[in-house]
Design a protein around this motif. Sequence first.
Motif, PDB file in Angstrom:
ATOM      1  N   PRO A  77     -33.371  -9.602 -65.425  1.00 58.90           N
ATOM      2  CA  PRO A  77     -32.150 -10.392 -65.561  1.00 58.90           C
ATOM      3  C   PRO A  77     -31.348 -10.371 -64.281  1.00 58.90           C
ATOM      4  CG  PRO A  77     -31.961  -8.301 -66.724  1.00 58.90           C
ATOM      5  CD  PRO A  77     -33.384  -8.425 -66.310  1.00 58.90           C
ATOM      6  N   ALA A  78     -30.454 -11.360 -64.155  1.00 59.57           N
ATOM      7  CA  ALA A  78     -29.625 -11.449 -62.956  1.00 59.57           C
ATOM      8  C   ALA A  78     -28.856 -10.151 -62.743  1.00 59.57           C
ATOM      9  CB  ALA A  78     -28.659 -12.627 -63.088  1.00 59.57           C
ATOM     10  N   GLY A  79     -28.797  -9.708 -61.501  1.00 60.06           N
ATOM     11  CA  GLY A  79     -28.058  -8.494 -61.180  1.00 60.06           C
ATOM     12  C   GLY A  79     -28.879  -7.230 -61.251  1.00 60.06           C
ATOM     13  N   THR A  80     -30.132  -7.307 -61.718  1.00 59.37           N
ATOM     14  CA  THR A  80     -30.974  -6.118 -61.786  1.00 59.37           C
ATOM     15  C   THR A  80     -31.485  -5.762 -60.397  1.00 59.37           C
ATOM     16  OG1 THR A  80     -31.692  -6.692 -64.006  1.00 59.37           O
ATOM     17  CG2 THR A  80     -33.062  -5.110 -62.782  1.00 59.37           C
ATOM     18  N   PRO A  81     -31.232  -4.543 -59.915  1.00 61.13           N
ATOM     19  CA  PRO A  81     -31.706  -4.191 -58.576  1.00 61.13           C
ATOM     20  C   PRO A  81     -33.222  -4.109 -58.540  1.00 61.13           C
ATOM     21  CG  PRO A  81     -30.812  -2.254 -59.691  1.00 61.13           C
ATOM     22  CD  PRO A  81     -30.506  -3.439 -60.564  1.00 61.13           C
ATOM     23  N   ALA A  82     -33.785  -4.484 -57.402  1.00 55.02           N
ATOM     24  CA  ALA A  82     -35.242  -4.424 -57.249  1.00 55.02           C
ATOM     25  C   ALA A  82     -35.683  -2.980 -57.118  1.00 55.02           C
ATOM     26  CB  ALA A  82     -35.669  -5.206 -56.007  1.00 55.02           C
ATOM     27  N   PRO A  83     -36.845  -2.618 -57.684  1.00 56.60           N
ATOM     28  CA  PRO A  83     -37.348  -1.265 -57.521  1.00 56.60           C
ATOM     29  C   PRO A  83     -37.739  -1.013 -56.083  1.00 56.60           C
ATOM     30  CG  PRO A  83     -39.013  -2.677 -58.520  1.00 56.60           C
ATOM     31  CD  PRO A  83     -37.762  -3.477 -58.449  1.00 56.60           C
ATOM     32  N   PRO A  84     -37.746   0.243 -55.636  1.00 61.36           N
ATOM     33  CA  PRO A  84     -38.128   0.527 -54.263  1.00 61.36           C
ATOM     34  C   PRO A  84     -39.563   0.105 -54.007  1.00 61.36           C
ATOM     35  CG  PRO A  84     -38.034   2.539 -55.564  1.00 61.36           C
ATOM     36  CD  PRO A  84     -37.455   1.454 -56.407  1.00 61.36           C
ATOM     37  N   GLU A  85     -39.828  -0.391 -52.773  1.00 63.05           N
ATOM     38  CA  GLU A  85     -41.140  -0.933 -52.468  1.00 63.05           C
ATOM     39  C   GLU A  85     -41.901  -0.078 -51.463  1.00 63.05           C
ATOM     40  OE1 GLU A  85     -41.782  -5.234 -52.694  1.00 63.05           O
ATOM     41  OE2 GLU A  85     -39.678  -5.374 -52.267  1.00 63.05           O
ATOM     42  N   ASP A  86     -41.380   1.072 -51.098  1.00 64.37           N
ATOM     43  CA  ASP A  86     -42.085   1.935 -50.169  1.00 64.37           C
ATOM     44  C   ASP A  86     -43.264   2.591 -50.885  1.00 64.37           C
ATOM     45  OD1 ASP A  86     -42.658   3.122 -47.834  1.00 64.37           O
ATOM     46  OD2 ASP A  86     -40.833   4.316 -47.704  1.00 64.37           O
ATOM     47  N   THR A  87     -44.215   3.037 -50.129  1.00 66.62           N
ATOM     48  CA  THR A  87     -45.397   3.671 -50.694  1.00 66.62           C
ATOM     49  C   THR A  87     -45.473   5.107 -50.201  1.00 66.62           C
ATOM     50  OG1 THR A  87     -46.576   1.575 -50.748  1.00 66.62           O
ATOM     51  CG2 THR A  87     -47.907   3.569 -50.872  1.00 66.62           C
ATOM     52  N   PRO A  88     -45.197   6.105 -51.046  1.00 70.01           N
ATOM     53  CA  PRO A  88     -45.286   7.484 -50.605  1.00 70.01           C
ATOM     54  C   PRO A  88     -46.682   7.784 -50.093  1.00 70.01           C
ATOM     55  CG  PRO A  88     -44.242   7.322 -52.763  1.00 70.01           C
ATOM     56  CD  PRO A  88     -44.799   5.968 -52.447  1.00 70.01           C
ATOM     57  N   GLY A  89     -46.747   8.554 -49.031  1.00 70.97           N
ATOM     58  CA  GLY A  89     -48.034   8.925 -48.470  1.00 70.97           C
ATOM     59  C   GLY A  89     -48.350   8.177 -47.191  1.00 70.97           C
ATOM     60  N   ASP A  90     -47.846   6.931 -47.047  1.00 71.85           N
ATOM     61  CA  ASP A  90     -48.097   6.189 -45.824  1.00 71.85           C
ATOM     62  C   ASP A  90     -47.359   6.795 -44.637  1.00 71.85           C
ATOM     63  OD1 ASP A  90     -49.799   4.236 -46.940  1.00 71.85           O
ATOM     64  OD2 ASP A  90     -48.067   3.252 -47.814  1.00 71.85           O
ATOM     65  N   THR A  91     -46.321   7.548 -44.890  1.00 70.77           N
ATOM     66  CA  THR A  91     -45.608   8.210 -43.803  1.00 70.77           C
ATOM     67  C   THR A  91     -46.471   9.268 -43.134  1.00 70.77           C
ATOM     68  OG1 THR A  91     -44.657   9.739 -45.422  1.00 70.77           O
ATOM     69  CG2 THR A  91     -43.340   7.814 -44.832  1.00 70.77           C
ATOM     70  N   ALA A  92     -47.589   9.655 -43.768  1.00 67.51           N
ATOM     71  CA  ALA A  92     -48.469  10.657 -43.164  1.00 67.51           C
ATOM     72  C   ALA A  92     -49.326  10.063 -42.049  1.00 67.51           C
ATOM     73  CB  ALA A  92     -49.383  11.268 -44.238  1.00 67.51           C
ATOM     74  N   LEU A  93     -49.474   8.738 -41.993  1.00 67.51           N
ATOM     75  CA  LEU A  93     -50.243   8.135 -40.918  1.00 67.51           C
ATOM     76  C   LEU A  93     -49.501   8.294 -39.595  1.00 67.51           C
ATOM     77  CD1 LEU A  93     -51.411   4.766 -42.546  1.00 67.51           C
ATOM     78  CD2 LEU A  93     -52.768   6.828 -42.168  1.00 67.51           C
ATOM     79  N   PRO A  94     -50.181   8.695 -38.524  1.00 68.34           N
ATOM     80  CA  PRO A  94     -49.502   8.894 -37.242  1.00 68.34           C
ATOM     81  C   PRO A  94     -49.100   7.568 -36.608  1.00 68.34           C
ATOM     82  CG  PRO A  94     -51.860   9.219 -36.988  1.00 68.34           C
ATOM     83  CD  PRO A  94     -51.614   9.066 -38.467  1.00 68.34           C
ATOM     84  N   ALA A  95     -47.892   7.533 -36.069  1.00 68.89           N
ATOM     85  CA  ALA A  95     -47.413   6.344 -35.372  1.00 68.89           C
ATOM     86  C   ALA A  95     -48.119   6.220 -34.026  1.00 68.89           C
ATOM     87  CB  ALA A  95     -45.905   6.421 -35.175  1.00 68.89           C
TER      88      ALA A  95
END
Length: 206
Positions: A77-95
């Motif tokens: 419904p209108a006004g419902t915040p979107a769920p987070p879209e990050d993926t835990p675990g991807d931060t482990a990949l080296p930049a």
Amino acid sequence: RAFPLPLLGLVHTSFDLTRYTALPATGEYALAVRVEGLAPHRRGTEATVLTVLRADGDVVWESRSTYLARHRTRHTPAGTPAPPEDTPGDTALPALAEWRLGSDLGRRYAAASGDRNPIHLHPLTARVFGFPRPIAHGMWSVARCLAAHGTPDAVRVRARFLAPVPLPGTVEFAAHGGRFALRGADRTHLTGTVDALGAATRSRPR
């Protein structure tokens, strides 16, 4: 004309391609594209588009892309915040690299690709579709990652577009083995995998 969703404002959400062999730029190819179907999504309706490329009758490339038409649904419904879209675990990949993206990136890629979706072009046109700033094309993002990562001639690539890449902005490319990601300061924008095809899957029937 029979396509039931508005083309303007469509957002690329995933990409899955299989290339069975090297594709010379001077080759001649037959291209076929069709919509496989529509599916409900928490933010609207998602369309799956199948693309098949043939050379001398043999399938040399096939891909499936999903595109989201954002609209209200009974689940959001209108006004419902979107769920987070990050993926835990991807931060482990080296930049491995940092890329600074200019405000004109969307317009430059649109000129090269012919994809002039207004969400990529200018803040004013992006706001009409709910984006405060223009966003990078999904295909630019994954192509830039693959250019940095490298791919074998026979390959399967899968990518998920998790969050828009606002322009201008700075992102980092991260990768290890067959996995890659494009990250911002506080979220992962896309994740993907690159898998070489075995000999048994490198040829397709006509």
